[in-house]
Write a protein that holds these residues in place. Structure first.
Motif, PDB file in Angstrom:
ATOM      1  N   VAL A 162       0.860  -1.191   0.000  1.00 43.95           N
ATOM      2  CA  VAL A 162       0.000   0.000   0.000  1.00 43.95           C
ATOM      3  C   VAL A 162       0.896   1.241   0.000  1.00 43.95           C
ATOM      4  O   VAL A 162       2.114   1.150   0.181  1.00 43.95           O
ATOM      5  CB  VAL A 162      -0.932   0.032   1.236  1.00 43.95           C
ATOM      6  N   GLY A 163       0.294   2.399  -0.177  1.00 41.90           N
ATOM      7  CA  GLY A 163       1.021   3.657  -0.104  1.00 41.90           C
ATOM      8  C   GLY A 163       1.095   4.175   1.319  1.00 41.90           C
ATOM      9  O   GLY A 163       0.338   3.754   2.200  1.00 41.90           O
ATOM     10  N   LYS A 164       2.010   5.098   1.551  1.00 39.28           N
ATOM     11  CA  LYS A 164       2.179   5.661   2.891  1.00 39.28           C
ATOM     12  C   LYS A 164       0.916   6.385   3.350  1.00 39.28           C
ATOM     13  O   LYS A 164       0.576   6.369   4.543  1.00 39.28           O
ATOM     14  CB  LYS A 164       3.370   6.618   2.904  1.00 39.28           C
ATOM     15  N   GLU A 165       0.194   7.017   2.421  1.00 38.87           N
ATOM     16  CA  GLU A 165      -1.030   7.721   2.784  1.00 38.87           C
ATOM     17  C   GLU A 165      -2.052   6.776   3.391  1.00 38.87           C
ATOM     18  O   GLU A 165      -2.749   7.107   4.358  1.00 38.87           O
ATOM     19  CB  GLU A 165      -1.626   8.422   1.562  1.00 38.87           C
ATOM     20  N   PHE A 166      -2.150   5.574   2.815  1.00 35.29           N
ATOM     21  CA  PHE A 166      -3.098   4.582   3.337  1.00 35.29           C
ATOM     22  C   PHE A 166      -2.709   4.185   4.760  1.00 35.29           C
ATOM     23  O   PHE A 166      -3.567   4.087   5.648  1.00 35.29           O
ATOM     24  CB  PHE A 166      -3.126   3.357   2.427  1.00 35.29           C
ATOM     25  N   ALA A 197       8.252   2.089  -0.678  1.00 38.49           N
ATOM     26  CA  ALA A 197       9.040   3.306  -0.913  1.00 38.49           C
ATOM     27  C   ALA A 197       9.669   3.829   0.378  1.00 38.49           C
ATOM     28  O   ALA A 197      10.853   4.186   0.412  1.00 38.49           O
ATOM     29  CB  ALA A 197       8.164   4.375  -1.546  1.00 38.49           C
ATOM     30  N   THR A 198       8.893   3.869   1.449  1.00 37.63           N
ATOM     31  CA  THR A 198       9.396   4.448   2.702  1.00 37.63           C
ATOM     32  C   THR A 198       9.769   3.397   3.738  1.00 37.63           C
ATOM     33  O   THR A 198      10.419   3.719   4.733  1.00 37.63           O
ATOM     34  CB  THR A 198       8.335   5.380   3.311  1.00 37.63           C
TER      35      THR A 198
END
Length: 440
Positions: A162-166, A197-198
């Motif tokens: 998932v993305g960091k925002e999620f 990514a992070t």
């Protein structure tokens, strides 16, 4: 198209109901199988009970007709007791004689010589018998009714990118609808949300009632001196300490902490929280290697060598828990004297009703699906059952990694809200134990 199936003794000892699981086909039982069942029927273990059950089934069918001519089954099939006749002459000299396996092959050849147009299949859990059958041009198969593809065994855990925002929204809300790629989660399945990514991540558990995933909080307090050393152990302790989950299955290689975590959670729930009256621990009495034979003493003394791994884990927990030592409780013997801990062989569990107990069955991979069913149907009101084991380390010659009771229970219960499963993958016993589990 109708097929003829010839069943080996080990199939019937593994599943007494196998007689009735071949639909509208014809089932042949060689007379040598009846002889072998007769040898097992006096045993007081599960194999003896299964042998007696099969004999009772066949005797009941005997009242419906002549077994040598064939007796109709409820599913539309037919059962026959078969002898070696003209088919024996087609066996090579190496396979002639009184050996039961060769007699079974002779029956298969006899049946095939009479009904050449009907496919013949030998059903056996004996690998070498399947090889010999194949060498004779006879199709042979393992008994597949309760097999689980071990490579596709439900893990109880999945990782979802998932993305960091999620992840940030999830931490803020505490619960959220599953992200894309995780819509079809099983009840109580654990999810690792990871942003590549992070490197940020979050641990979650699926709540089947709300169809959402809930944030798994960090475990701030130890459980009888035990803290999770990896995410799978965190998942295991979470599900073990959840009283709404009545069946927990823990699988994993040696040293991953299956038994230790189960016992620690059991002691927390019985000794500290008093949710359950006592903790009942059991394991199959199966030796690794040559058996020592009869052991002297009463039941407790006879069981001690088999249950020593349980005692070792309890002693380790006492060594890790200074509060309990300071409180005056010194070890497993005192817990047993206080009635908090009970050790019992599975031999005596049939016929019991066990309410209000935390039940741990260690080494459950050595049990057949029928034995696991017997154990689970003993659980009474407000009891919790924990099955632990390594499907790749099996000492029972009648089951394997795909047909054992632990793997069977994992697959059958994965869709149930009152059950949970965790596959532990990282060994934490010692660097040597982890290296040995991976290399050997």
């Amino acid at each position: 198209m109708i097929k003829n199936f010839v069943l080996d003794t080990n199939v019937l000892l593994h599943d007494p109901n196998a007689l009735f699981k071949f639909e509208d086909n014809h089932v042949f039982i060689p007379i040598t199988v009846i002889e072998e069942l007769d040898h097992f029927k006096k045993d007081l273990n599960m194999l003896g009970r299964n042998a007696r059950t099969v004999s009772k089934y066949i005797d009941r069918l005997r009242g419906m007709g002549n077994l040598s001519d064939g007796v109709p089954l409820d599913n539309g099939g037919m059962l026959r007791i078969a002898f070696v006749e003209e088919g024996a002459r087609h066996l090579p000299p190496e396979l002639r004689g009184d050996l039961a396996d060769n007699q079974l092959l002779g029956v298969a050849m006899t049946v095939h010589s009479r009904e050449k147009e009907v496919p013949i299949v030998v059903i056996t859990k004996d690998t070498n018998l399947r090889i010999k059958a194949d060498a004779l041009g006879i199709r042979a198969e393992d008994y597949e009714s309760d097999r689980v593809d071990i490579d596709e065994l439900y893990r109880g855990v999945r990782e979802v990118p998932v993305g960091k925002e999620f992840i940030d929204r999830f931490y803020a809300a505490g619960e959220i609808a599953p992200p894309p790629g995780a819509e079809e989660l099983f009840p109580n399945e654990y999810v690792v949300l990871r942003d590549a990514a992070t490197g940020s991540s979050a641990l979650a558990r699926h709540d089947f009632a709300s169809r959402k995933i809930r944030l798994l909080p960090p475990m701030k307090e130890d459980v009888w001196g035990v803290r999770p050393r990896n995410k799978e152990q965190h998942f295991a302790l979470d599900i073990l300490l959840d009283d709404s989950v009545k069946l927990v299955t823990l699988a994993g290689k040696a040293g991953t902490g299956k038994t230790l975590l189960a016992i620690a959670a059991g002691l927390r729930k019985t000794s500290d929280d008093e949710v359950y009256q006592r903790m009942l621990v059991s394991r199959p009495v199966l030796p690794m290697g040559k058996d020592l034979g009869f052991l002297p003493g009463d039941v407790e003394e006879k069981l001690k060598p088999w249950m020593q791994p349980i005692f070792d884990n309890v002693e380790y927990l006492f060594g890790s828990n200074k509060k309990k030592r300071q409180g005056g409780v010194r070890g497993y013997q005192e817990l047993m004297n206080m009635g908090i801990l009970e050790i019992e062989p599975l031999t005596y569990i049939r016929g019991r009703s066990i309410p209000n107990q935390f039940i741990i069955v260690d080494e459950a991979q050595n049990l057949s699906p029928h034995e696991v069913k017997t154990i689970l149907t003993r659980a009474g009101e407000n009891s919790k059952v924990v099955l632990t084991g390594d499907p790749y380390q099996i000492d029972n010659p009648f089951v394997d990694s795909s047909s054992n009771g632990l793997s069977h229970a994992v697959e059958k219960f994965k869709g149930e809200a009152m059950a949970g499963h965790v596959l532990l993958v990282k060994g934490e016993r010692s660097p040597l134990a982890e290296l040995a589990a991976n290399l050997l």
